[in-house]
Design a protein around this motif. Structure first.
Motif, PDB file in Angstrom:
ATOM      1  N   MET A 228     -30.898 -19.133   9.646  1.00  0.00           N
ATOM      2  CA  MET A 228     -31.768 -19.780  10.906  1.00  0.00           C
ATOM      3  C   MET A 228     -32.331 -21.200  10.479  1.00  0.00           C
ATOM      4  O   MET A 228     -32.317 -21.785  11.361  1.00  0.00           O
ATOM      5  CB  MET A 228     -32.850 -18.645  11.104  1.00  0.00           C
TER       6      MET A 228
ATOM      7  N   ASP B 242     -26.504 -16.342  15.404  1.00  0.00           N
ATOM      8  CA  ASP B 242     -27.342 -16.002  14.301  1.00  0.00           C
ATOM      9  C   ASP B 242     -28.399 -14.816  14.477  1.00  0.00           C
ATOM     10  O   ASP B 242     -28.296 -13.820  13.986  1.00  0.00           O
ATOM     11  CB  ASP B 242     -28.449 -17.033  13.801  1.00  0.00           C
ATOM     12  N   ARG B 243     -28.749 -14.803  15.829  1.00  0.00           N
ATOM     13  CA  ARG B 243     -29.836 -13.908  16.215  1.00  0.00           C
ATOM     14  C   ARG B 243     -29.041 -12.725  16.805  1.00  0.00           C
ATOM     15  O   ARG B 243     -29.341 -11.494  16.628  1.00  0.00           O
ATOM     16  CB  ARG B 243     -30.835 -14.423  17.478  1.00  0.00           C
TER      17      ARG B 243
ATOM     18  N   TYR C 154     -27.433 -12.729  23.993  1.00  0.00           N
ATOM     19  CA  TYR C 154     -28.703 -12.282  24.654  1.00  0.00           C
ATOM     20  C   TYR C 154     -28.757 -11.132  25.373  1.00  0.00           C
ATOM     21  O   TYR C 154     -29.760 -10.115  25.338  1.00  0.00           O
ATOM     22  CB  TYR C 154     -29.730 -13.332  24.989  1.00  0.00           C
TER      23      TYR C 154
ATOM     24  N   ILE D 250     -28.264  -8.482  22.966  1.00  0.00           N
ATOM     25  CA  ILE D 250     -29.520  -8.414  22.105  1.00  0.00           C
ATOM     26  C   ILE D 250     -30.495  -7.545  22.799  1.00  0.00           C
ATOM     27  O   ILE D 250     -31.208  -6.534  22.336  1.00  0.00           O
ATOM     28  CB  ILE D 250     -30.213  -9.817  21.759  1.00  0.00           C
TER      29      ILE D 250
ATOM     30  N   SER E 287     -38.289  -7.061  16.839  1.00  0.00           N
ATOM     31  CA  SER E 287     -37.128  -7.309  17.137  1.00  0.00           C
ATOM     32  C   SER E 287     -36.859  -8.714  18.065  1.00  0.00           C
ATOM     33  O   SER E 287     -36.464  -9.893  17.784  1.00  0.00           O
ATOM     34  CB  SER E 287     -35.940  -6.611  17.497  1.00  0.00           C
TER      35      SER E 287
ATOM     36  N   THR F 198     -38.332 -11.925  16.927  1.00  0.00           N
ATOM     37  CA  THR F 198     -37.489 -13.193  15.958  1.00  0.00           C
ATOM     38  C   THR F 198     -36.578 -13.888  16.620  1.00  0.00           C
ATOM     39  O   THR F 198     -36.339 -14.876  16.125  1.00  0.00           O
ATOM     40  CB  THR F 198     -36.573 -12.052  14.945  1.00  0.00           C
ATOM     41  N   CYS F 199     -36.629 -13.734  17.810  1.00  0.00           N
ATOM     42  CA  CYS F 199     -35.415 -14.710  18.638  1.00  0.00           C
ATOM     43  C   CYS F 199     -36.289 -15.170  19.676  1.00  0.00           C
ATOM     44  O   CYS F 199     -35.696 -15.862  20.619  1.00  0.00           O
ATOM     45  CB  CYS F 199     -34.220 -13.832  19.231  1.00  0.00           C
TER      46      CYS F 199
ATOM     47  N   GLN G 232     -36.017 -19.316  19.476  1.00  0.00           N
ATOM     48  CA  GLN G 232     -34.751 -19.885  19.760  1.00  0.00           C
ATOM     49  C   GLN G 232     -34.535 -19.858  21.171  1.00  0.00           C
ATOM     50  O   GLN G 232     -34.036 -20.534  22.130  1.00  0.00           O
ATOM     51  CB  GLN G 232     -33.804 -19.040  19.098  1.00  0.00           C
TER      52      GLN G 232
ATOM     53  N   THR H 139     -42.666 -18.989  14.829  1.00  0.00           N
ATOM     54  CA  THR H 139     -42.020 -18.551  13.618  1.00  0.00           C
ATOM     55  C   THR H 139     -42.844 -18.281  12.685  1.00  0.00           C
ATOM     56  O   THR H 139     -43.547 -19.280  12.097  1.00  0.00           O
ATOM     57  CB  THR H 139     -40.772 -19.508  13.102  1.00  0.00           C
TER      58      THR H 139
END
Length: 340
Positions: free
Chosen positions: A77, A139-140, A236, A239, A255, A258-259, A262, A314
């Motif tokens: 990331m 990545d996510r 997304y 996700i 969870s 973490t995104c 982004q 982050t």
């Protein structure tokens, strides 16, 4: 990345094989900056732009330093964020110094070839940015939807190869735009109503039908912008579905957190651009000065704001900053004891 002299030779040699009547009589272009800006506010405008440029350099350079000194950030990331920081610095350096010098030193002219070189880097770096956001969403998506295979699929070596690939394949489209636009006959106005040279601003000044050049440019823009966006929306949505399946509320929030950074960065890049494109297609028009302000806002604010988003949202970067701050305090306290 190609140099200024490389483009001068490449474009010059290409133009030399064109018919004589296609040679331009324009030797330089003039950037208007913000049309209608009162002279008494030009100093303020240049100061604001200089502040934006300085904060962009400082913020992104800080991430470079943290990445270089903290091995805990050497994860896929953060390799992606490193490439985004590089792209943001290069884009701001490509566009801002010239418009700042226009208002500070009344230097609004730019040579014919230099304008096309700037045009290339504007579209090239914009394309790279879009592809990097695609990698960020990938990545996510893998981390949340396929956590067991994440470490196997996205290794540091793999993400480095993907990032290099992005920088390489993004060259083709902008280079073709420049090669097609450079030999056009520019025999009328040399005034570009913008803060930097871009394809629309330049080709509208050509003394020829712009349609054969505008459509391929539009297709390229849609491919570079909407291609990654389609996958980003898909990732997304996947996700969100995966997160809703988590029974534990804390697990869901963890969870999503973490995104979150982004998603904010991606939104800052895509939402204003999509709004401008949709507005123009449904008949909503903006004054020239308002349009330029909107473009400058969505082009130059994200590179300045992105590092702040990483730091606030982050956990790893926050901890790295706190550790760095603690080291500085320890060093200063050590020095004061030595003085005593």
């Amino acid at each position: 990345m190609c140099s200024h002299s490389y483009f001068s030779v490449l474009l010059g040699s290409f133009c030399s094989i064109m018919p004589e009547e296609n040679h331009s009589v324009v030797t330089e272009f003039f950037l208007t900056g913000f049309p209608g800006l009162h002279p008494e506010y030009q100093g303020l405008a240049s100061a604001v732009l200089f502040l934006v440029y300085s904060l962009t350099l400082i913020g992104n350079a800080t991430f470079f330093y943290l990445f270089a000194t903290d091995r805990s950030l050497h994860k896929p990331m953060y390799y992606i964020i490193l490439n985004l920081c590089t792209c943001d610095i290069l884009f701001s350096t490509t566009t801002l110094p010239k418009i700042i010098s226009k208002y500070w030193f009344e230097s609004g002219t730019i040579s014919f070839t230099a304008c096309f070189v700037q045009m290339y880097f504007v579209h090239y770096l914009g394309t790279v940015n879009s592809y990097i956001l695609f990698l960020m969403a990938l990545d996510r998506y893998l981390a949340i939807c396929h956590p067991l295979s994440y470490s196997l699929v996205l290794k540091n070596s793999t993400i480095c190869i993907l990032c290099i690939t992005v920088w390489v394949i993004a060259k083709a489209g902008p280079l073709m735009l420049v090669i097609r636009a450079y030999p056009l006959p520019y025999c009328a106005s040399n005034i570009i109503s913008h803060c930097y040279c871009d394809h629309i601003g330049i080709t509208t000044l050509a003394c020829t039908d712009r349609a054969p050049y505008a459509f391929p440019a539009f297709v390229f823009a849609m491919f570079a912008l909407l291609g990654p966006l389609v996958f980003i929306i898909f990732s997304y949505c996947s996700i969100i579905i995966a997160v809703l399946k988590i029974a534990n509320v804390q697990g869901r929030l963890k969870s999503l957190s973490t995104c979150s950074s982004q998603l904010i960065v991606i939104s800052l890049y895509y939402l204003p651009r999509c709004f401008v494109y949709l507005a123009s297609n449904v008949g909503i028009t903006f004054r020239a000065d308002m349009r330029i302000v909107i473009i400058m806002l969505y082009s130059l604010c994200p590179p300045m704001i992105n590092p702040l988003i990483y730091c606030l949202r982050t956990k790893d970067i926050r901890e790295s900053l706190l550790y760095l701050e603690g080291d500085k305090k320890n060093i200063l306290s050590g020095k004061s004891k030595c003085i005593e």
